[in-house]
Design a protein around this motif. Structure first.
Motif, PDB file in Angstrom:
ATOM      1  N   ALA A 180       0.969  -1.126  -0.130  1.00  0.00           N
ATOM      2  CA  ALA A 180      -0.017   0.049   0.046  1.00  0.00           C
ATOM      3  C   ALA A 180       0.888   1.215  -0.131  1.00  0.00           C
ATOM      4  O   ALA A 180       0.423   2.205   0.475  1.00  0.00           O
ATOM      5  N   PHE A 181       2.024   1.189  -0.545  1.00  0.00           N
ATOM      6  CA  PHE A 181       2.841   2.497  -0.700  1.00  0.00           C
ATOM      7  C   PHE A 181       2.261   3.428  -1.891  1.00  0.00           C
ATOM      8  O   PHE A 181       1.985   4.473  -1.606  1.00  0.00           O
ATOM      9  N   HIS A 182       2.401   2.789  -2.943  1.00  0.00           N
ATOM     10  CA  HIS A 182       2.037   3.628  -4.367  1.00  0.00           C
ATOM     11  C   HIS A 182       2.011   2.428  -5.262  1.00  0.00           C
ATOM     12  O   HIS A 182       2.694   1.479  -5.476  1.00  0.00           O
ATOM     13  N   PRO A 183       1.221   2.934  -6.502  1.00  0.00           N
ATOM     14  CA  PRO A 183       1.015   1.985  -7.479  1.00  0.00           C
ATOM     15  C   PRO A 183       2.431   2.230  -8.368  1.00  0.00           C
ATOM     16  O   PRO A 183       3.046   3.166  -8.348  1.00  0.00           O
ATOM     17  N   PHE A 184       2.847   1.153  -9.072  1.00  0.00           N
ATOM     18  CA  PHE A 184       3.850   1.319  -9.949  1.00  0.00           C
ATOM     19  C   PHE A 184       3.716   2.199 -11.172  1.00  0.00           C
ATOM     20  O   PHE A 184       2.637   2.058 -11.699  1.00  0.00           O
TER      21      PHE A 184
ATOM     22  N   ALA B 255      10.176  -6.511  -3.746  1.00  0.00           N
ATOM     23  CA  ALA B 255       8.944  -7.481  -3.633  1.00  0.00           C
ATOM     24  C   ALA B 255       7.743  -6.329  -3.098  1.00  0.00           C
ATOM     25  O   ALA B 255       7.651  -6.009  -2.035  1.00  0.00           O
ATOM     26  N   ALA B 256       6.725  -6.470  -4.081  1.00  0.00           N
ATOM     27  CA  ALA B 256       5.505  -5.486  -3.769  1.00  0.00           C
ATOM     28  C   ALA B 256       4.557  -6.528  -3.483  1.00  0.00           C
ATOM     29  O   ALA B 256       3.965  -7.251  -4.402  1.00  0.00           O
TER      30      ALA B 256
ATOM     31  N   HIS C  13      -1.025 -10.937  -4.526  1.00  0.00           N
ATOM     32  CA  HIS C  13      -0.013 -11.351  -5.305  1.00  0.00           C
ATOM     33  C   HIS C  13       1.152 -10.734  -4.778  1.00  0.00           C
ATOM     34  O   HIS C  13       1.066  -9.555  -4.112  1.00  0.00           O
ATOM     35  N   LEU C  14       2.137 -11.429  -5.022  1.00  0.00           N
ATOM     36  CA  LEU C  14       3.751 -10.735  -4.755  1.00  0.00           C
ATOM     37  C   LEU C  14       4.242 -10.519  -6.054  1.00  0.00           C
ATOM     38  O   LEU C  14       4.361 -11.210  -6.753  1.00  0.00           O
ATOM     39  N   VAL C  15       4.442  -9.188  -6.285  1.00  0.00           N
ATOM     40  CA  VAL C  15       5.308  -8.792  -7.666  1.00  0.00           C
ATOM     41  C   VAL C  15       6.789  -8.762  -7.103  1.00  0.00           C
ATOM     42  O   VAL C  15       7.143  -7.855  -6.390  1.00  0.00           O
TER      43      VAL C  15
END
Length: 220
Positions: free
Chosen positions: A152-156, A175-176, A214-216
């Protein structure tokens, strides 16, 4: 004890010590105590906090173990520098620091009020492997971290991705924590000039089985 936390840890097959479980329980209580005044996380009670934030963080532990293992092999370093970017109330950084006490964690958070909470809770939990860096992420030194996590920091987008990659050491991992696949694909399309390859790992959070998670993972 928070029933959902204990049950969720079992579902995730995470073998934590009594001391670690107590640390997680204390963390939950501290967040609930400070939540109203500090707006740390969306949760009304201990079970909701345990599921939506703690278990939602710890669902990625096995995947993060793999990244840690790869990175330690690549660098020959026993202790990695891991950062939680835009830490807010301390998720995912604090639960992960509890699970991985052998690595150094930095909680990067720009809001002073939240930093105050993080400093207090880190001290209360006795987390010697955690430091709070109270600053905006764009002022962090280049190539500071082996692994960066955020939730929940920021969209890519191009600006944020560039910033995240700049803070990462060469060969490091980002890892997002992300939700819907459709949204991930749209975000990654926007940054494909910077990110040629990435892994999208599907995860199932106990008690949130109907939510997409998901983990990106991106390697620099």
């Amino acid at each position: 004890m928070t029933e959902k936390l204990i049950s969720g840890l079992e579902k995730l097959q995470l073998q934590l010590s009594e001391f670690q479980i107590n640390q997680l329980e204390t963390y939950i209580q501290e967040v609930l105590e400070f939540n109203k005044g500090y707006n740390l996380m969306k949760a009304d009670d201990a079970d909701e906090l345990a599921v939506n934030h703690i278990l939602d963080t710890l669902v990625a532990v096995e995947h993060l173990k793999n990244l840690i293992s790869k990175r330690t092999e690549e660098t020959d370093k026993a202790v990695l520098d891991i950062a939680d970017i835009g830490s807010g109330g301390g998720c995912p950084g604090i639960p992960l620091a509890i699970v991985f006490p052998e690595h150094n964690f930095t909680l990067v958070e720009r809001m002073e009020k939240r930093c105050g909470f993080l400093i207090t809770v880190v001290k209360k939990l006795g987390l010697k492997n955690v430091k709070v860096d109270c600053r905006a992420a764009d002022t962090v030194k280049t190539e500071s971290f082996d692994i960066e996590v955020f939730r929940a920091f920021h969209p890519f987008d191009l600006k944020i991705t560039n910033l995240l990659l700049r803070m990462l050491k060469k060969g490091g991992y980002l890892a997002a924590y992300k939700a819907r696949e459709e949204k991930i694909l749209a975000e990654m399309e926007e940054v494909k000039i910077l990110v040629k390859n990435y892994d999208k790992i599907k995860m199932t959070v106990p008690f949130l089985e109907d939510h997409e998670r998901h983990l990106v993972v991106i390697k620099k």
